[in-house]
Design an enzyme around this catalytic site. Structure first.
Site, PDB file in Angstrom:
ATOM      1  N   ASN A 142       1.091  -1.252   0.078  1.00  0.00           N
ATOM      2  CA  ASN A 142       0.312  -0.078   0.339  1.00  0.00           C
ATOM      3  C   ASN A 142       1.218   1.339  -0.018  1.00  0.00           C
ATOM      4  O   ASN A 142       1.764   1.908   0.797  1.00  0.00           O
ATOM      5  CB  ASN A 142      -1.004   0.237   1.113  1.00  0.00           C
ATOM      6  N   TRP A 143       0.836   1.509  -1.350  1.00  0.00           N
ATOM      7  CA  TRP A 143       1.458   2.619  -1.094  1.00  0.00           C
ATOM      8  C   TRP A 143       1.324   4.496  -0.502  1.00  0.00           C
ATOM      9  O   TRP A 143       2.248   5.713  -0.550  1.00  0.00           O
ATOM     10  CB  TRP A 143       2.155   2.974  -2.558  1.00  0.00           C
ATOM     11  N   LYS A 144      -0.153   4.908  -0.956  1.00  0.00           N
ATOM     12  CA  LYS A 144      -0.723   5.223   0.040  1.00  0.00           C
ATOM     13  C   LYS A 144      -0.446   6.990  -0.232  1.00  0.00           C
ATOM     14  O   LYS A 144      -0.546   6.412  -2.589  1.00  0.00           O
ATOM     15  CB  LYS A 144       0.123   6.366   1.492  1.00  0.00           C
TER      16      LYS A 144
ATOM     17  N   HIS B 199      -9.391   0.991   4.406  1.00  0.00           N
ATOM     18  CA  HIS B 199      -8.040   1.117   4.460  1.00  0.00           C
ATOM     19  C   HIS B 199      -8.705   2.322   6.102  1.00  0.00           C
ATOM     20  O   HIS B 199      -8.860   2.673   6.151  1.00  0.00           O
ATOM     21  CB  HIS B 199      -7.083   1.902   4.094  1.00  0.00           C
TER      22      HIS B 199
ATOM     23  N   GLU C 120      -5.920  -5.084   9.439  1.00  0.00           N
ATOM     24  CA  GLU C 120      -4.631  -4.089  10.206  1.00  0.00           C
ATOM     25  C   GLU C 120      -4.850  -3.495  12.073  1.00  0.00           C
ATOM     26  O   GLU C 120      -6.001  -2.514  11.576  1.00  0.00           O
ATOM     27  CB  GLU C 120      -4.743  -2.982   9.061  1.00  0.00           C
TER      28      GLU C 120
ATOM     29  N   GLY D 192       2.329   2.277  11.008  1.00  0.00           N
ATOM     30  CA  GLY D 192       3.163   3.129  10.410  1.00  0.00           C
ATOM     31  C   GLY D 192       3.866   3.717  11.563  1.00  0.00           C
ATOM     32  O   GLY D 192       4.727   4.521  11.835  1.00  0.00           O
TER      33      GLY D 192
ATOM     34  N   SER E 161       2.569  -2.522  10.094  1.00  0.00           N
ATOM     35  CA  SER E 161       4.443  -2.021  10.287  1.00  0.00           C
ATOM     36  C   SER E 161       4.916  -3.452  10.146  1.00  0.00           C
ATOM     37  O   SER E 161       6.281  -4.421  10.674  1.00  0.00           O
ATOM     38  CB  SER E 161       4.961  -1.645  11.867  1.00  0.00           C
TER      39      SER E 161
ATOM     40  N   GLY F  47       3.150  -1.287   4.009  1.00  0.00           N
ATOM     41  CA  GLY F  47       2.665   0.174   4.067  1.00  0.00           C
ATOM     42  C   GLY F  47       4.549   0.716   3.376  1.00  0.00           C
ATOM     43  O   GLY F  47       5.343   0.375   3.020  1.00  0.00           O
ATOM     44  N   GLY F  48       5.286   1.046   5.400  1.00  0.00           N
ATOM     45  CA  GLY F  48       6.458   1.596   4.539  1.00  0.00           C
ATOM     46  C   GLY F  48       7.639   1.055   4.259  1.00  0.00           C
ATOM     47  O   GLY F  48       8.044   1.461   3.579  1.00  0.00           O
TER      48      GLY F  48
HETATM   49  P1  PGA Z   1       2.617   0.166   7.747  1.00  0.00           P
HETATM   50  O1  PGA Z   1       1.369   0.113   7.201  1.00  0.00           O
HETATM   51  O2  PGA Z   1       2.806  -1.124   7.456  1.00  0.00           O
HETATM   52  O3  PGA Z   1       3.479   1.177   7.238  1.00  0.00           O
HETATM   53  O4  PGA Z   1       2.544  -0.293   8.833  1.00  0.00           O
HETATM   54  C1  PGA Z   1       0.763  -0.440   6.843  1.00  0.00           C
HETATM   55  C2  PGA Z   1      -0.776  -0.088   5.850  1.00  0.00           C
HETATM   56  O5  PGA Z   1      -1.420   1.252   5.547  1.00  0.00           O
HETATM   57  O6  PGA Z   1      -1.250  -0.806   4.886  1.00  0.00           O
END
Ligand code: PGA
Length: 256
Positions: free
Chosen positions: A9-11, A103, A175, A181, A217, A238-239
């Site tokens: 998920n690149w947001k 999300h 999640e 994050g 995370s 995400g990250g």
């Molecule tokens: P994260 O994000 O891996 O940076 O915690 C996950 C997400 O928001 O899907």
């Protein structure tokens, strides 16, 4: 090895140019790893959710590869006077496969509710795309002992009137909001307990083989342990998906 989905998920990150550069490196390294590449699309899936303006660059970069993609949000109609929204039909036309729905950032910042998300789940299925429906509790809800109640409501309302027999492509992403994050990954025990609960709730509704991903995370250093947990079918990342090597390391850790 389990059948897995590893999703990125690149947001609101990466321009079309950065997207093309990412995939050039990502695909080159992946193709050089003969064993990981030969299992891709068979034993496990990899999917990317770029921002909508980088969708076409993603589509072009991934054409002819087994790597899948989708959008981070859609509207529940595919065309018309709905300024600023994304069309599932266009995603399909570009060769996309998944739609991320609900999300926690959409729920929190854009006030999306279980009932509006339910319409999106129905619409994605109608357009023959795979909804990846996100659920998760906040820290406050967990501390008040409300995790199961919150998840059950998100599941029952978000999947209301969805026929399990016609929803073979549905994916759930659990999640915990407090782990997104923040670097605070849920403990293996928390993941085990919550995934078992989600699995039971889904089975009661007739969704007997819906994959449940963990997100929050997730990274190479914890993926190997978390993927061993029953009912963890992969990760929404995400990250750790923003750099080709860190996402490839997570893929490798999940495979081994
Ligand atoms: P994260 O994000 O891996 O940076 O915690 C996950 C997400 O928001 O899907």
């Amino acid at each position: 090895m389990k059948n897995m989905i590893l999703a990125a998920n690149w947001k609101l990150n990466k321009s079309p140019e950065q997207t093309r550069a990412f995939f050039a490196t990502f695909l080159e390294i992946l193709k050089n790893n003969a064993s990981a590449y030969s299992q891709l699309g068979k034993q496990y899936q990899v999917a990317f959710f770029p921002s909508a303006t980088s969708l076409e660059a993603t589509s072009t970069s991934l054409r002819g590869t087994p790597v899948q993609f989708g959008v981070q949000n859609i509207y529940h109609e595919s065309q018309g006077a709905f300024t600023g929204e994304n069309s599932a039909r266009v995603v399909k036309e570009l060769g996309g496969h998944y739609i991320l729905i609900g999300h926690s950032e959409r729920r929190q910042y854009f006030h999306e509710t279980n009932s509006s998300l339910n319409k999106k789940v129905h619409h994605a299925l109608q357009e023959q795309l795979a909804p990846m429906y996100c659920i998760g509790e906040t820290l406050e809800e967990r501390e008040k002992g409300q995790t199961e109640k919150v998840l059950l409501t998100q599941i029952t309302e978000g999947l209301k009137d969805v026929n399990p027999l016609l929803a073979g492509s549905l994916v759930i992403a659990y999640e915990p909001v407090w782990a997104i994050g923040t670097g605070k990954v849920a403990t293996p025990d928390q993941v085990k307990e919550t995934h078992a609960f989600v699995q039971t709730a889904l089975v009661k509704l007739g969704f007997t083989s819906t994959p449940i991903l963990y997100g929050g995370s997730a990274k190479a250093s914890n993926a190997g342990e978390l993927i061993q947990i029953p009912h963890v079918s992969g990760f929404l990342v995400g990250g750790a998906s923003l750099e080709p090597q860190s996402f490839l390391d997570l893929i490798q850790a999940s495979l081994s």
